[in-house]
Design an enzyme around this catalytic site. Structure first.
Site, short mmCIF file in Angstrom:
data_model
loop_
_atom_site.label_atom_id
_atom_site.label_comp_id
_atom_site.label_asym_id
_atom_site.label_seq_id
_atom_site.Cartn_x
_atom_site.Cartn_y
_atom_site.Cartn_z
CD GLU A 169 -8.13 -3.70 -0.60
OE1 GLU A 169 -6.97 -3.41 -0.95
OE2 GLU A 169 -8.37 -4.61 0.22
CG HIS A 203 -2.01 -1.07 1.13
ND1 HIS A 203 -2.44 -1.64 -0.04
CD2 HIS A 203 -2.75 -1.67 2.12
CE1 HIS A 203 -3.39 -2.53 0.22
NE2 HIS A 203 -3.59 -2.58 1.51
CG HIS A 242 -7.97 -0.78 2.33
ND1 HIS A 242 -8.74 -1.58 3.15
CD2 HIS A 242 -6.88 -1.52 2.02
CE1 HIS A 242 -8.12 -2.74 3.34
NE2 HIS A 242 -6.99 -2.72 2.66
C1 GLA Z 1 -5.09 -5.33 2.06
C2 GLA Z 1 -4.28 -6.56 2.05
C3 GLA Z 1 -4.44 -7.31 3.34
C4 GLA Z 1 -4.17 -6.42 4.53
C5 GLA Z 1 -5.03 -5.19 4.43
C6 GLA Z 1 -4.72 -4.19 5.50
O1 GLA Z 1 -6.41 -5.55 1.85
O2 GLA Z 1 -4.61 -7.39 0.96
O3 GLA Z 1 -3.56 -8.40 3.36
O4 GLA Z 1 -2.82 -6.07 4.55
O5 GLA Z 1 -4.83 -4.55 3.21
O6 GLA Z 1 -4.79 -4.73 6.77
#
Ligand code: GLA
Length: 393
Positions: free
Chosen positions: A358, A146, A220
């Site tokens: 997402e 991210h 997210h």
């Molecule tokens: C995304 C990732 C997950 C986790 C979340 C945040 O969705 O795919 O593995 O890291 O972010 O907690």
């Protein structure tokens, strides 16, 4: 959608704010009859380094209300009606900036420069190898997640209210300097949130760069249609408009294969309760600790098309996700625990207490030549749009 000049927007926002439709709690009192659309701006708090964080309360003409802050473009609260018209906050978040600074589930955030994982925090572009901060290590395998140690979720963005016809919104923009978190190029990013009279939350992303660079922007938000801190999402019924997915290794990095979902617990081409097959004896579910995978959408046209649908039968809440993106990450809150505080006093979040859908390009695309490219070059404009369409059934 066209953007309105700042002066005009502020005038219409000021006019809307005196209609009395929005209370201090951000709730619309005339929900069943619909609302006067409005944007109300007020301080939310301060970051630990003293920056002021503003909150925008968007009240849609269809009755959906959302509180959004300029820190990470986060949706803090999202009120939608159930089938009786009663409104509940259906998203996970925090009441204070400190909550966002202390915990890292990326609640309600804009994500950039690269949503999802890049293996070993490195990629090679035009013969140059770049190194990104490692901030995640599922299965003991390091990656950059991210956007790195300080992604776009952890910046106070420039912002201003938007209004056009009976739609209201907020525009966010920021410049990420050349070399930010190891990524090449100065990247100028603009994201607009719109709330339409039809209860559609539309997100429009745009970016330009002065050097070739990977980009994969997403949002997210976590949903729980029974309400924040009202148990797990395992009973929600999910549809994914995707016949294929990208299997991962134990570090949640795609192996490079794209496999059919038919006959597996990953087949959501017809609606399935999320919990129905989550305990299946399946290596991919073991790697993810549940669902935390990327589905390749059937629509690869770059035009807006259905990606997902979500339904919760006790409340009747229903949502469609439409996107121009080629893939979607479905994450069912496998890392959530009751150690993450609820917004409601006396309530607790829980394991799998929210889910994220997402829209994006697939993880690790800069290292996966067979996946659609995430490289933005100077002179080109990155454009992406996603809609979350709220309703009841
Ligand atoms: C995304 C990732 C997950 C986790 C979340 C945040 O969705 O795919 O593995 O890291 O972010 O907690």
């Amino acid at each position: 959608m066209k953007r309105v000049m700042r002066g005009a927007v502020l005038a219409s926002v000021a006019a809307a704010a005196v209609t009395g439709c929005v209370t201090d709690k951000g709730a619309c009192e005339t929900m069943s009859k619909g609302c006067e659309p409005s944007v109300v701006v007020k301080p939310f708090g301060k970051t630990k380094d003293g920056q002021l964080v503003q909150q925008y309360t968007l009240t849609g003409a269809g009755g959906v209300v959302m509180d959004v802050i300029d820190y990470g473009g986060k949706v803090v609260r999202l009120f939608t009606p159930d089938r009786t018209g009663a409104k509940t906050d259906i998203t996970l978040g925090f009441n204070e900036v400190a909550g966002y600074e202390t915990h890292d589930p990326y609640f309600g955030s804009l994500i950039g420069r690269y949503g999802n994982r890049i293996a070993k925090g490195t990629f090679t572009l035009d013969g140059v190898t770049y190194r990104l901060p490692i901030n995640n290590e599922p299965g003991g395998l390091p990656c950059s997640l991210h956007g790195g140690k300080r992604g776009f979720d952890a910046y106070v963005w420039h912002s201003e209210p938007l209004s056009e016809g009976r739609s209201v919104g907020v525009k966010f923009w920021m410049t990420s300097p050349d070399g930010d978190q190891g990524y090449p190029g100065k990247l100028d990013v603009t994201v607009c949130y719109w709330l339409t009279p039809e209860n559609v939350w539309r997100i429009e992303y745009e970016a330009v760069t002065d050097k070739a660079t990977p980009i994969n922007l997403t949002q997210h938000l976590y949903f729980n249609f029974k309400g924040e801190a009202e148990g797990t999402i395992l009973d929600h019924e999910l549809t994914l408009f995707a016949d294929r997915m990208t299997p991962v290794d134990k570090g949640l990095i795609p192996t490079g294969e794209v496999v059919p979902v038919k006959g597996t617990p990953f087949d959501f081409t017809t609606p399935w309760p999320i919990g129905a097959r989550i305990q299946a004896d399946n290596e991919q579910l073991r790697f993810g600790g549940g669902y935390d995978h990327n589905w390749v959408l059937n629509n690869q046209s770059g035009k807006l098309a259905p990606a997902a649908a979500l339904y919760e039968k006790s409340t009747g809440r229903f949502m469609e996700v439409w996107t121009t993106e080629p893939a979607i990450q479905f994450y069912c809150g496998n890392f959530l625990t009751d150690q993450v505080p609820s917004k409601k006093p006396g309530k607790k979040l829980c394991y799998r207490g929210g889910l994220a859908l997402e829209t994006q390009h697939s993880p690790d695309s800069p290292n996966q030549p067979a996946f659609p490219s995430t490289i933005l070059r100077p002179g080109a404009v990155y454009k992406s749009a996603t809609e979350y369409r709220f309703g009841v059934k």
